[in-house]
Design a protein around this motif. Sequence first.
Motif, PDB file in Angstrom:
ATOM      1  N   LYS A  24      10.694   0.032  -3.964  1.00 28.65           N
ATOM      2  CA  LYS A  24       9.950   1.481  -4.873  1.00 28.65           C
ATOM      3  C   LYS A  24       9.814   1.812  -6.129  1.00 28.65           C
ATOM      4  O   LYS A  24       9.129   2.684  -6.544  1.00 28.65           O
ATOM      5  N   GLU A  25       9.948   0.721  -7.102  1.00 29.49           N
ATOM      6  CA  GLU A  25       9.670   0.547  -8.388  1.00 29.49           C
ATOM      7  C   GLU A  25       8.112   0.189  -8.559  1.00 29.49           C
ATOM      8  O   GLU A  25       7.464   0.189  -9.478  1.00 29.49           O
ATOM      9  N   ALA A  38      -3.452   4.414   2.879  1.00 24.94           N
ATOM     10  CA  ALA A  38      -2.883   4.788   2.682  1.00 24.94           C
ATOM     11  C   ALA A  38      -0.835   5.051   2.512  1.00 24.94           C
ATOM     12  O   ALA A  38      -0.363   4.534   2.685  1.00 24.94           O
ATOM     13  N   GLU A  39      -0.368   5.699   1.501  1.00 26.71           N
ATOM     14  CA  GLU A  39       0.612   6.714   1.497  1.00 26.71           C
ATOM     15  C   GLU A  39       1.667   6.905   2.854  1.00 26.71           C
ATOM     16  O   GLU A  39       2.660   7.223   2.471  1.00 26.71           O
ATOM     17  N   LYS A  40       0.524   8.219   3.568  1.00 29.80           N
ATOM     18  CA  LYS A  40       1.765   8.534   4.240  1.00 29.80           C
ATOM     19  C   LYS A  40       1.228   7.788   5.607  1.00 29.80           C
ATOM     20  O   LYS A  40       0.729   7.609   6.128  1.00 29.80           O
ATOM     21  N   TYR A  53       6.386  -6.559   1.878  1.00 27.65           N
ATOM     22  CA  TYR A  53       6.739  -6.316  -0.018  1.00 27.65           C
ATOM     23  C   TYR A  53       8.502  -4.929   0.530  1.00 27.65           C
ATOM     24  O   TYR A  53       9.108  -5.425  -0.692  1.00 27.65           O
ATOM     25  N   GLY A  54       7.956  -4.174   0.686  1.00 26.44           N
ATOM     26  CA  GLY A  54       8.965  -3.273   1.354  1.00 26.44           C
ATOM     27  C   GLY A  54       8.613  -1.126   1.523  1.00 26.44           C
ATOM     28  O   GLY A  54       9.546  -0.849   0.384  1.00 26.44           O
ATOM     29  N   ASN A  55       7.158  -1.269   0.607  1.00 31.26           N
ATOM     30  CA  ASN A  55       7.013   0.510  -0.089  1.00 31.26           C
ATOM     31  C   ASN A  55       5.448   0.593   0.604  1.00 31.26           C
ATOM     32  O   ASN A  55       4.980   0.177   1.352  1.00 31.26           O
ATOM     33  N   ASN A  56       5.236   1.654   1.128  1.00 32.66           N
ATOM     34  CA  ASN A  56       3.843   2.289   1.347  1.00 32.66           C
ATOM     35  C   ASN A  56       3.927   3.315   0.386  1.00 32.66           C
ATOM     36  O   ASN A  56       2.210   3.939   0.315  1.00 32.66           O
ATOM     37  N   ASN A  57       3.419   2.674  -0.936  1.00 29.75           N
ATOM     38  CA  ASN A  57       3.216   2.271  -2.411  1.00 29.75           C
ATOM     39  C   ASN A  57       1.553   2.309  -2.176  1.00 29.75           C
ATOM     40  O   ASN A  57       1.325   1.680  -3.292  1.00 29.75           O
ATOM     41  N   LEU A  58       0.844   3.336  -1.846  1.00 32.57           N
ATOM     42  CA  LEU A  58      -0.412   2.309  -1.173  1.00 32.57           C
ATOM     43  C   LEU A  58      -1.998   3.804  -2.230  1.00 32.57           C
ATOM     44  O   LEU A  58      -2.494   4.010  -1.426  1.00 32.57           O
ATOM     45  N   PRO A  59      -1.408   4.336  -3.247  1.00 33.22           N
ATOM     46  CA  PRO A  59      -2.444   5.377  -3.737  1.00 33.22           C
ATOM     47  C   PRO A  59      -3.268   4.831  -4.244  1.00 33.22           C
ATOM     48  O   PRO A  59      -3.692   3.774  -4.054  1.00 33.22           O
ATOM     49  N   GLN A  60      -4.820   5.566  -3.836  1.00 29.78           N
ATOM     50  CA  GLN A  60      -5.775   5.156  -3.846  1.00 29.78           C
ATOM     51  C   GLN A  60      -7.098   6.306  -4.973  1.00 29.78           C
ATOM     52  O   GLN A  60      -6.320   7.251  -4.571  1.00 29.78           O
ATOM     53  N   SER A  61      -8.259   5.542  -5.057  1.00 29.61           N
ATOM     54  CA  SER A  61      -9.064   6.447  -5.930  1.00 29.61           C
ATOM     55  C   SER A  61      -9.257   7.648  -4.793  1.00 29.61           C
ATOM     56  O   SER A  61      -9.725   8.640  -5.964  1.00 29.61           O
ATOM     57  N   SER A  62      -9.566   7.847  -3.942  1.00 27.95           N
ATOM     58  CA  SER A  62      -9.638   8.651  -3.372  1.00 27.95           C
ATOM     59  C   SER A  62      -8.556  10.384  -3.429  1.00 27.95           C
ATOM     60  O   SER A  62      -8.476  11.539  -3.565  1.00 27.95           O
ATOM     61  N   ASP A 117       7.015   7.815   3.296  1.00 28.41           N
ATOM     62  CA  ASP A 117       6.286   7.544   2.585  1.00 28.41           C
ATOM     63  C   ASP A 117       5.933   7.200   0.897  1.00 28.41           C
ATOM     64  O   ASP A 117       6.926   7.351   0.571  1.00 28.41           O
ATOM     65  N   GLY A 118       5.015   6.914   1.095  1.00 29.20           N
ATOM     66  CA  GLY A 118       4.655   5.985  -0.631  1.00 29.20           C
ATOM     67  C   GLY A 118       4.168   7.474  -1.926  1.00 29.20           C
ATOM     68  O   GLY A 118       4.462   8.773  -1.396  1.00 29.20           O
ATOM     69  N   THR A 119       3.965   6.420  -2.223  1.00 29.34           N
ATOM     70  CA  THR A 119       3.423   7.744  -3.716  1.00 29.34           C
ATOM     71  C   THR A 119       1.935   8.000  -3.571  1.00 29.34           C
ATOM     72  O   THR A 119       1.033   7.398  -3.577  1.00 29.34           O
TER      73      THR A 119
END
Length: 760
Positions: A146-147, A418-420, A171-180, A441-443
């Motif tokens: 999560k970090e 996607a973080e969702k 790895y264990g998260n959905n922390n996949l923000p993107q330039s969009s 959900d990720g960040t």
Amino acid sequence: MNEHLTDPASEGPAGGWGSVKSIARIYGETLSNPAVLETLKQQNKPGGFMCVSCAWPKPANYHPFGFCENGAKATLWESTSARCKPDFWNDHTVLELRDWKDHDLEMAGRLTHPMRYDADTDRYVEVSWEEAFSGIGAVLKRLEPKEVVFYSSGHAGLEASYLYALLARLYGNNNLPQSSNMCHETTSVGLTKVIGSPVGTVVWDDLEKTDCLFFFGQNPGSNSPRFLHPLQEAKQRGAKIVTFNPVIEQGLVSFVNPQSPRQMLTGEETVISDLYLQVQSGGDVAAILGLCKVVVEADDDAKTLGLKRILDVEFIEQHTTGFDRFVDCVRTASWSDIERESGLTEPDIRRAGQIYVEAERVIGVYGMGLTQHSKGALNIAMLANLLMLRGNIGREGAGVCPVRGHSNVQGQRTVGIAEKTKLVPMDKLKELFDFDPPTEDGTHMVDAVKGLMSGHVKGFVSLGGNLLRAVPDQRDMEVAWAKQELTVMVSTKLNRSHLFPAKAAYILPCLSRSEVDDQATGNQYISIEDSFSHIHGSIGKRSPASEHLKSELAIIAGIAKATLPVNPKVTWDDWTGDYSLVRDLIEKTYPEDFAKYNERLNEPGGFYRGNAAHDRIWKTPEKKAVFTTPDQLNSLSFPDRPGRYRLLTMRSNDQFNTTIYGYSDRFRGIEGTRDVVLMCAEDIAEAGLAPGQTVRLVSDFEDGRRRELGGLVVTQHALPKGTICSYYPECNVLNAIDHHDELSKTPASKSIPVRIEAEP
């Protein structure tokens, strides 16, 4: 305003000799090998490589010169002969380079070796790829999932993007923000809410059949010049074009086609906009409501006279909901309120509305001028309202057309970045790779920045991009970025994000899209998705800038192997050796969108993955397109008050996103500098200022924090009163991370509240 509108500061029409000279200048400055001219001939063609600049579609009937000014600049910029080798750091420290401008950092040339930051010397030092992957993996194993954030710009192809998302989830998260998150996320959220599609509904044939285009906050002359060719063709067959934009953008005024010998020799220009209305920043809600009012009044008159209806009653009844409430709002809205909030006059809006009423097939085009506001989603809903009144969504020659700004920013979302979690078929991933994907959900990018500032985010992997320049609250972000345990930057050139290294910091140099990507099964194709939801194959043929470069996909695989436990269904080496195997995985994960993926990879014009709203299938909860009744007449979250201006951040003709090619913004007559603030003559006089005076902009966002940017020269420009302009990304220091669209969290960079202070 009429067809004779011009910007007195501009050097003339878009395209023409100005475009040729600008390309030639970049060619000279980058000292590109003459072989790059052969590379340009392959750009945006089947069997060639797809441009790394904007996501404008590639037609099946391509032109011998399939590139525009911006696309040529992007290719030349990456094809530079300059090299930023490890010995560069013999003469420079990280601290010293913080005083360099963005342009100068990139002029150091292509990165050639993987590098690790050495805190003792304040320099980056060369490491082997094995050392880099091992060091990164060791820190990632130590951190909690999560970090860690896995960010991506819109550059990487679909294959690398799919595996990058898989890496994060394994790895264990959905922390996949993107330039969009920072530009068109408002489109993804706003359009989905009203028509059930996160992307535009238009395809290439619609451009060829439309008889009218309405532009809102989009600048094709600088941001997507290939769009100017279909616009010119539309004008030549008699189509009308109406533009709403606070700034006079030359590409929407007139155009000389650089690919037409006759036009180049004679200077013959095509007038693009039949009507160009300078709506004030944040005023599009009112402007569009005024257009809707003209349409409804015309329909009322037609009913009274027994004439053909103006509204598409059948479409409204069969395909929409919420119409009655919306039309009541339209009828009760006062013209005085519409004029005040839009900054336009009733007669001008009526002229635009009449053009819309008389058109059979209308396309609504927009860019970040609609998305980057506190109520950006309302802007988009209002445009959808206007189009739905006459059935202009889901039929030939009509539709909604957001113009994306990065080459594969849309496609990365399509294949799982996607973080969702609701946007990703987690069940398919579980089946294919025999693991339990994370369900939380990720960040979003805004949340990631806040996590950095609070210390909750401790590791950042960036697949491309220059994040420290792209986000709001830049100065706070720089401090927070350097406090992390790990930063990993996959890059082609130096940028400011490299200059605030974490405790463990790595720069991993990657191939450019035009370069040979030689793997176990030979030179590899990648693929990208354009703004019209078409998938294109892309293959590089230039020799790599360095024998030490790796592809983005190979870098992702290297990090994954050093970080994750062995899984027999996760075969990183096989996928790296043959990208077609990754495309098979994408097809299995998204069978409706990618059927026969490898077979169709190089279809001229790309293969269409489909769009339900284009076929009038509405994937909304209501199963219909939704009319939205506005709760306010602007897209702002703050009121006007004396001394407060609406700052619109803009891009120069000489840049792409955070990449600064030079200091020539010829369309605005600004040469040799970016340190300017554009203001209309009336605002300059009322503020007691003078052209040429140096001032400071100070944020007026009400959170008790002072944000400022000084050293800006007051420059008179044709703008609406109360709207001022200056350049992105420099002005990001003025935008608060909490100033964003309410639904998408996209930073509200087109209407930043600021005050102006004179400097001594």
